[in-house]
Design a protein around this motif. Structure first.
Motif, PDB file in Angstrom:
ATOM      1  N   ARG A 150       0.843  -1.141   0.001  1.00  0.00           N
ATOM      2  CA  ARG A 150       0.127  -0.060   0.059  1.00  0.00           C
ATOM      3  C   ARG A 150       0.840   1.127   0.136  1.00  0.00           C
ATOM      4  O   ARG A 150       1.999   1.182   0.293  1.00  0.00           O
ATOM      5  CB  ARG A 150      -0.875  -0.089   1.263  1.00  0.00           C
ATOM      6  N   THR A 151       0.298   2.423  -0.230  1.00  0.00           N
ATOM      7  CA  THR A 151       1.072   3.680  -0.251  1.00  0.00           C
ATOM      8  C   THR A 151       0.642   4.576   0.901  1.00  0.00           C
ATOM      9  O   THR A 151       1.247   5.368   1.461  1.00  0.00           O
ATOM     10  CB  THR A 151       0.837   4.308  -1.655  1.00  0.00           C
ATOM     11  N   ARG A 152      -0.379   4.424   1.453  1.00  0.00           N
ATOM     12  CA  ARG A 152      -0.876   5.390   2.604  1.00  0.00           C
ATOM     13  C   ARG A 152      -0.276   4.531   3.822  1.00  0.00           C
ATOM     14  O   ARG A 152      -0.868   3.526   4.491  1.00  0.00           O
ATOM     15  CB  ARG A 152      -2.291   5.458   2.539  1.00  0.00           C
ATOM     16  N   TYR A 153       0.603   5.247   4.413  1.00  0.00           N
ATOM     17  CA  TYR A 153       1.082   5.086   5.791  1.00  0.00           C
ATOM     18  C   TYR A 153       0.452   5.650   6.981  1.00  0.00           C
ATOM     19  O   TYR A 153       0.059   6.971   6.971  1.00  0.00           O
ATOM     20  CB  TYR A 153       2.492   5.101   6.107  1.00  0.00           C
ATOM     21  N   ASP A 154       0.013   5.123   8.065  1.00  0.00           N
ATOM     22  CA  ASP A 154      -0.855   5.951   9.238  1.00  0.00           C
ATOM     23  C   ASP A 154       0.322   6.534   9.943  1.00  0.00           C
ATOM     24  O   ASP A 154       1.728   6.315   9.668  1.00  0.00           O
ATOM     25  CB  ASP A 154      -1.756   4.859  10.011  1.00  0.00           C
ATOM     26  N   ARG A 155      -0.098   7.245  11.099  1.00  0.00           N
ATOM     27  CA  ARG A 155       1.025   7.864  11.854  1.00  0.00           C
ATOM     28  C   ARG A 155       2.146   6.908  12.637  1.00  0.00           C
ATOM     29  O   ARG A 155       3.171   7.533  12.702  1.00  0.00           O
ATOM     30  CB  ARG A 155       0.282   8.714  13.035  1.00  0.00           C
ATOM     31  N   LEU A 156       1.671   5.746  12.843  1.00  0.00           N
ATOM     32  CA  LEU A 156       2.497   5.014  13.591  1.00  0.00           C
ATOM     33  C   LEU A 156       3.505   4.393  12.600  1.00  0.00           C
ATOM     34  O   LEU A 156       4.951   4.188  12.740  1.00  0.00           O
ATOM     35  CB  LEU A 156       2.049   3.917  14.436  1.00  0.00           C
ATOM     36  N   GLU A 157       3.021   3.925  11.541  1.00  0.00           N
ATOM     37  CA  GLU A 157       3.853   3.204  10.223  1.00  0.00           C
ATOM     38  C   GLU A 157       4.827   4.311   9.811  1.00  0.00           C
ATOM     39  O   GLU A 157       5.951   3.960   9.291  1.00  0.00           O
ATOM     40  CB  GLU A 157       2.809   2.919   9.312  1.00  0.00           C
ATOM     41  N   ALA A 158       4.420   5.309   9.709  1.00  0.00           N
ATOM     42  CA  ALA A 158       5.582   6.597   9.169  1.00  0.00           C
ATOM     43  C   ALA A 158       6.650   6.909   9.953  1.00  0.00           C
ATOM     44  O   ALA A 158       7.245   7.650   9.524  1.00  0.00           O
ATOM     45  CB  ALA A 158       4.426   7.853   8.698  1.00  0.00           C
ATOM     46  N   GLU A 159       6.486   6.387  11.168  1.00  0.00           N
ATOM     47  CA  GLU A 159       7.541   6.941  12.190  1.00  0.00           C
ATOM     48  C   GLU A 159       8.886   6.312  11.527  1.00  0.00           C
ATOM     49  O   GLU A 159       8.944   5.498  10.947  1.00  0.00           O
ATOM     50  CB  GLU A 159       7.407   6.215  13.695  1.00  0.00           C
ATOM     51  N   ALA A 160       9.933   6.988  12.214  1.00  0.00           N
ATOM     52  CA  ALA A 160      11.405   6.794  11.631  1.00  0.00           C
ATOM     53  C   ALA A 160      11.788   5.301  11.950  1.00  0.00           C
ATOM     54  O   ALA A 160      11.347   4.724  13.213  1.00  0.00           O
ATOM     55  CB  ALA A 160      12.187   7.690  12.192  1.00  0.00           C
ATOM     56  N   ALA A 161      12.915   4.915  11.444  1.00  0.00           N
ATOM     57  CA  ALA A 161      13.300   3.548  11.853  1.00  0.00           C
ATOM     58  C   ALA A 161      13.594   3.229  12.992  1.00  0.00           C
ATOM     59  O   ALA A 161      13.520   2.316  13.830  1.00  0.00           O
ATOM     60  CB  ALA A 161      14.449   3.183  10.890  1.00  0.00           C
ATOM     61  N   ALA A 162      13.938   4.243  13.877  1.00  0.00           N
ATOM     62  CA  ALA A 162      14.561   4.124  15.408  1.00  0.00           C
ATOM     63  C   ALA A 162      13.295   3.958  16.187  1.00  0.00           C
ATOM     64  O   ALA A 162      13.565   3.208  17.179  1.00  0.00           O
ATOM     65  CB  ALA A 162      15.201   5.497  15.711  1.00  0.00           C
ATOM     66  N   PHE A 163      12.254   4.554  15.853  1.00  0.00           N
ATOM     67  CA  PHE A 163      10.989   4.262  16.540  1.00  0.00           C
ATOM     68  C   PHE A 163      10.517   2.840  16.694  1.00  0.00           C
ATOM     69  O   PHE A 163      10.367   2.041  17.642  1.00  0.00           O
ATOM     70  CB  PHE A 163       9.988   5.070  16.096  1.00  0.00           C
ATOM     71  N   HIS A 164      10.726   2.113  15.327  1.00  0.00           N
ATOM     72  CA  HIS A 164      10.354   0.843  15.236  1.00  0.00           C
ATOM     73  C   HIS A 164      11.339  -0.116  15.828  1.00  0.00           C
ATOM     74  O   HIS A 164      10.927  -1.054  16.147  1.00  0.00           O
ATOM     75  CB  HIS A 164       9.980   0.672  13.590  1.00  0.00           C
ATOM     76  N   ASP A 165      12.652   0.348  15.637  1.00  0.00           N
ATOM     77  CA  ASP A 165      13.546  -0.515  16.547  1.00  0.00           C
ATOM     78  C   ASP A 165      13.120  -0.673  17.918  1.00  0.00           C
ATOM     79  O   ASP A 165      13.413  -1.687  18.584  1.00  0.00           O
ATOM     80  CB  ASP A 165      14.969  -0.109  16.275  1.00  0.00           C
ATOM     81  N   ARG A 166      12.929   0.392  18.424  1.00  0.00           N
ATOM     82  CA  ARG A 166      12.605   0.471  20.021  1.00  0.00           C
ATOM     83  C   ARG A 166      11.231  -0.257  20.151  1.00  0.00           C
ATOM     84  O   ARG A 166      11.482  -1.109  21.226  1.00  0.00           O
ATOM     85  CB  ARG A 166      12.232   1.907  20.421  1.00  0.00           C
ATOM     86  N   VAL A 167      10.169  -0.372  19.431  1.00  0.00           N
ATOM     87  CA  VAL A 167       9.125  -1.169  19.519  1.00  0.00           C
ATOM     88  C   VAL A 167       9.388  -2.379  19.515  1.00  0.00           C
ATOM     89  O   VAL A 167       8.969  -3.209  20.305  1.00  0.00           O
ATOM     90  CB  VAL A 167       8.106  -0.665  18.496  1.00  0.00           C
TER      91      VAL A 167
END
Length: 206
Positions: A150-167
């Protein structure tokens, strides 16, 4: 009446939670079980409104406000959907629950995970799943899946890589602290292989 079961699926965006929830529900129905598949946020009319705010609101939302919005949705969802289904003896299959808040709003937003967990415990009156399936996938691999879907990212999906690494790190830490409830599944494997592992885990619940 057969005892109800509460099964949650956790993991980063793109890890395959929706696919595995669908496959699990189909298998359980074949076994003669009555199921309820739901999600957070968005499992109720109130939840749909909350989902629009926390995932698609334009502009910033203060981290504590975001955590409170998720907790409010969870309180209503558990009271009006999850507990009644469990009392009817159904198997509740839910996409995201308390662990998501601890990982995303706690580690992701750099709030105190203990406070976030305490907020959810209060909202749910301490209701925890019988089994949590953590679909673990490196954030870069998850992003590649999302890019292809898909092309539309929500607010969380659009976060930077460092955010997703922490998650992801938070999810694995939560799983390590509660191995009796949480099963970590390598989400990079074929869909049917993961589904077979999930069926074995559910069978083990009795």
């Amino acid at each position: 009446m057969t005892r109800g079961l509460f099964i949650t699926l956790e993991g980063g965006d793109g890890s395959g939670k929706t696919t595995q929830a669908e496959l699990l529900e189909r298998w359980l129905v074949e076994q003669g079980r009555t199921t309820l598949r739901t999600r957070e946020p968005g499992g109720t009319g109130v939840g749909v409104e909350v989902r629009e705010i926390v995932l698609h609101h334009r502009g910033d939302i203060a981290p504590r406000a975001e955590a409170l919005l998720y907790a409010a949705d969870r309180a209503h969802h558990v009271a009006t959907v999850v507990r009644p289904a469990l009392e009817r003896g159904e198997v509740v299959i839910q996409d995201r629950y308390v662990d998501s808040s601890v990982a995303y709003q706690g580690a992701g937003r750099v709030l105190d995970p203990r406070e976030v967990r305490g907020l959810s415990d209060w909202a749910t009156e301490g209701l925890m799943p019988d089994l949590t399936l953590l679909l673990d996938l490196p954030p870069r691999a998850a992003r590649e899946r999302l890019d292809g879907a898909r092309t539309r990212y929500d607010r969380l999906e659009a976060e930077a890589a460092a955010f997703h690494d922490r998650v992801r790190a938070a999810y694995l830490e939560i799983a390590e602290s509660d191995p009796a409830r949480i099963a970590v599944l390598d989400a990079s494997r074929p869909v049917e292989v993961i589904a077979a592992d999930i069926r074995k885990l559910v069978e083990g619940l009795g």
